[in-house]
Design a protein around this motif. Sequence first.
Motif, PDB file in Angstrom:
ATOM      1  N   LEU A   1      42.222 -25.915  29.910  1.00 55.17           N
ATOM      2  CA  LEU A   1      42.993 -24.722  30.230  1.00 55.17           C
ATOM      3  C   LEU A   1      44.425 -24.878  29.728  1.00 55.17           C
ATOM      4  O   LEU A   1      44.903 -26.000  29.522  1.00 55.17           O
ATOM      5  N   PRO A   2      45.144 -23.763  29.562  1.00 56.80           N
ATOM      6  CA  PRO A   2      46.586 -23.881  29.312  1.00 56.80           C
ATOM      7  C   PRO A   2      47.247 -24.637  30.460  1.00 56.80           C
ATOM      8  O   PRO A   2      46.779 -24.582  31.609  1.00 56.80           O
ATOM      9  N   LEU A   3      48.337 -25.318  30.175  1.00 58.18           N
ATOM     10  CA  LEU A   3      48.962 -26.174  31.177  1.00 58.18           C
ATOM     11  C   LEU A   3      49.344 -25.409  32.439  1.00 58.18           C
ATOM     12  O   LEU A   3      49.139 -25.909  33.553  1.00 58.18           O
ATOM     13  N   ASP A   4      49.876 -24.179  32.294  1.00 57.52           N
ATOM     14  CA  ASP A   4      50.269 -23.448  33.501  1.00 57.52           C
ATOM     15  C   ASP A   4      49.074 -23.152  34.390  1.00 57.52           C
ATOM     16  O   ASP A   4      49.180 -23.149  35.629  1.00 57.52           O
ATOM     17  N   THR A   5      47.923 -22.950  33.790  1.00 57.33           N
ATOM     18  CA  THR A   5      46.712 -22.682  34.562  1.00 57.33           C
ATOM     19  C   THR A   5      46.172 -23.953  35.206  1.00 57.33           C
ATOM     20  O   THR A   5      45.691 -23.925  36.347  1.00 57.33           O
ATOM     21  N   VAL A   6      46.244 -25.064  34.503  1.00 54.96           N
ATOM     22  CA  VAL A   6      45.869 -26.359  35.094  1.00 54.96           C
ATOM     23  C   VAL A   6      46.705 -26.616  36.344  1.00 54.96           C
ATOM     24  O   VAL A   6      46.179 -27.001  37.397  1.00 54.96           O
TER      25      VAL A   6
ATOM     26  N   HIS B   1      40.535 -21.261  40.846  1.00 52.28           N
ATOM     27  CA  HIS B   1      41.789 -20.585  41.169  1.00 52.28           C
ATOM     28  C   HIS B   1      42.683 -20.550  39.938  1.00 52.28           C
ATOM     29  O   HIS B   1      43.853 -20.915  39.980  1.00 52.28           O
ATOM     30  N   GLU B   2      42.091 -20.102  38.821  1.00 47.75           N
ATOM     31  CA  GLU B   2      42.827 -20.024  37.554  1.00 47.75           C
ATOM     32  C   GLU B   2      43.797 -18.845  37.529  1.00 47.75           C
ATOM     33  O   GLU B   2      44.937 -18.981  37.090  1.00 47.75           O
ATOM     34  N   ARG B   3      43.325 -17.698  37.976  1.00 44.31           N
ATOM     35  CA  ARG B   3      44.101 -16.458  37.866  1.00 44.31           C
ATOM     36  C   ARG B   3      44.814 -16.200  39.191  1.00 44.31           C
ATOM     37  O   ARG B   3      44.479 -15.306  39.957  1.00 44.31           O
ATOM     38  N   THR B   4      45.820 -17.028  39.441  1.00 39.42           N
ATOM     39  CA  THR B   4      46.540 -17.001  40.713  1.00 39.42           C
ATOM     40  C   THR B   4      48.030 -17.187  40.448  1.00 39.42           C
ATOM     41  O   THR B   4      48.458 -17.365  39.305  1.00 39.42           O
ATOM     42  N   LEU B   5      48.825 -17.152  41.513  1.00 31.87           N
ATOM     43  CA  LEU B   5      50.243 -17.519  41.461  1.00 31.87           C
ATOM     44  C   LEU B   5      51.005 -16.745  40.381  1.00 31.87           C
ATOM     45  O   LEU B   5      51.875 -17.284  39.705  1.00 31.87           O
ATOM     46  N   GLY B   6      50.635 -15.468  40.213  1.00 33.14           N
ATOM     47  CA  GLY B   6      51.331 -14.613  39.279  1.00 33.14           C
ATOM     48  C   GLY B   6      50.837 -14.675  37.846  1.00 33.14           C
ATOM     49  O   GLY B   6      51.391 -14.005  36.970  1.00 33.14           O
TER      50      GLY B   6
ATOM     51  N   ASP C   1      55.354 -31.075  36.649  1.00 35.70           N
ATOM     52  CA  ASP C   1      56.264 -30.331  37.520  1.00 35.70           C
ATOM     53  C   ASP C   1      55.558 -29.123  38.130  1.00 35.70           C
ATOM     54  O   ASP C   1      55.251 -28.151  37.439  1.00 35.70           O
ATOM     55  N   PHE C   2      55.315 -29.194  39.444  1.00 34.28           N
ATOM     56  CA  PHE C   2      54.676 -28.094  40.173  1.00 34.28           C
ATOM     57  C   PHE C   2      55.697 -27.225  40.904  1.00 34.28           C
ATOM     58  O   PHE C   2      55.311 -26.298  41.603  1.00 34.28           O
ATOM     59  N   SER C   3      56.972 -27.533  40.799  1.00 34.58           N
ATOM     60  CA  SER C   3      57.963 -26.941  41.691  1.00 34.58           C
ATOM     61  C   SER C   3      57.998 -25.412  41.615  1.00 34.58           C
ATOM     62  O   SER C   3      58.200 -24.744  42.643  1.00 34.58           O
ATOM     63  N   GLY C   4      57.795 -24.836  40.433  1.00 34.37           N
ATOM     64  CA  GLY C   4      57.821 -23.387  40.322  1.00 34.37           C
ATOM     65  C   GLY C   4      56.750 -22.720  41.163  1.00 34.37           C
ATOM     66  O   GLY C   4      57.007 -21.712  41.845  1.00 34.37           O
ATOM     67  N   TYR C   5      55.553 -23.280  41.148  1.00 30.24           N
ATOM     68  CA  TYR C   5      54.462 -22.716  41.933  1.00 30.24           C
ATOM     69  C   TYR C   5      54.654 -22.963  43.427  1.00 30.24           C
ATOM     70  O   TYR C   5      54.297 -22.125  44.262  1.00 30.24           O
ATOM     71  N   VAL C   6      55.208 -24.109  43.768  1.00 34.18           N
ATOM     72  CA  VAL C   6      55.499 -24.390  45.175  1.00 34.18           C
ATOM     73  C   VAL C   6      56.507 -23.369  45.702  1.00 34.18           C
ATOM     74  O   VAL C   6      56.331 -22.808  46.801  1.00 34.18           O
TER      75      VAL C   6
END
Length: 238
Positions: free
Chosen positions: A41-46, A151-156, A204-209
């Motif tokens: 998957l793209p990194l943001d989706t991973v 949960h690929e299509r989540t968090l915006g 870095d997960f901070s944006g999603y957190v």
Amino acid sequence: MKIRVGVLVSKGKKTGEGHTKPYRAAVKVDGQQYAAIVKHLPLDTVLAECVCAMVMRGWGLPVPEPVLIREHGEWLFASLEVGYPNLKQRLGLHDGLPPDTQVLLTKYAAMIVCGWADAPRALAVDELIANADRNLGNFLWDGVDHAYIDHERTLGLAPHEHNIMVVLAELAGKLDAMESGAVASALALDRSIPSEIESPEDVDFSGYVHYIEKRLGELPAKVLERFPQPDDLFAVKP
């Protein structure tokens, strides 16, 4: 809550479910080998997959453990296999069935999902993570135990137009019970859980957190908005 990192040992067959063509594989984590479902998957989706799985597990929902796999300099997403089929497979629900049979099986599936004790909490968390990925193919169920996956299509990352758990509640005739349970769950979620996720040093997960933490305060209202309200039920329609 630390996200573990593993290595890919061997690849198996594609599972045939999902848009990203996941495949079964053997992975090694902390010196132990596991069966897993792996996705490129793209990194943001991973990262979204990992964060959603971890917060859901932190809030007591049955979600397979996520693992980050490093392969040729790329991060892959792996979900340790629990060993039972998805709900559609279990019920034999597929597009080739007669329409009436599909309707009956879909309603039966909705009644199964809404009968799980944690379904209202899952509804609330789906709203929190803006889950546009929920469908009958990403509930696992062996007739007794169940799990929530994909949960690929989540968090915006995708438009969240509907809360599918609410749609299932309506099909099952359990709107009132699911509404009260989901609102109560939204109020009771431990707000410290998202910040407890530990990631590898170069991830870095901070944006999603922060995305999740921002939505927590408004979650009860967001859940309520998904359900028909008295004014909606009695409104005069043109």
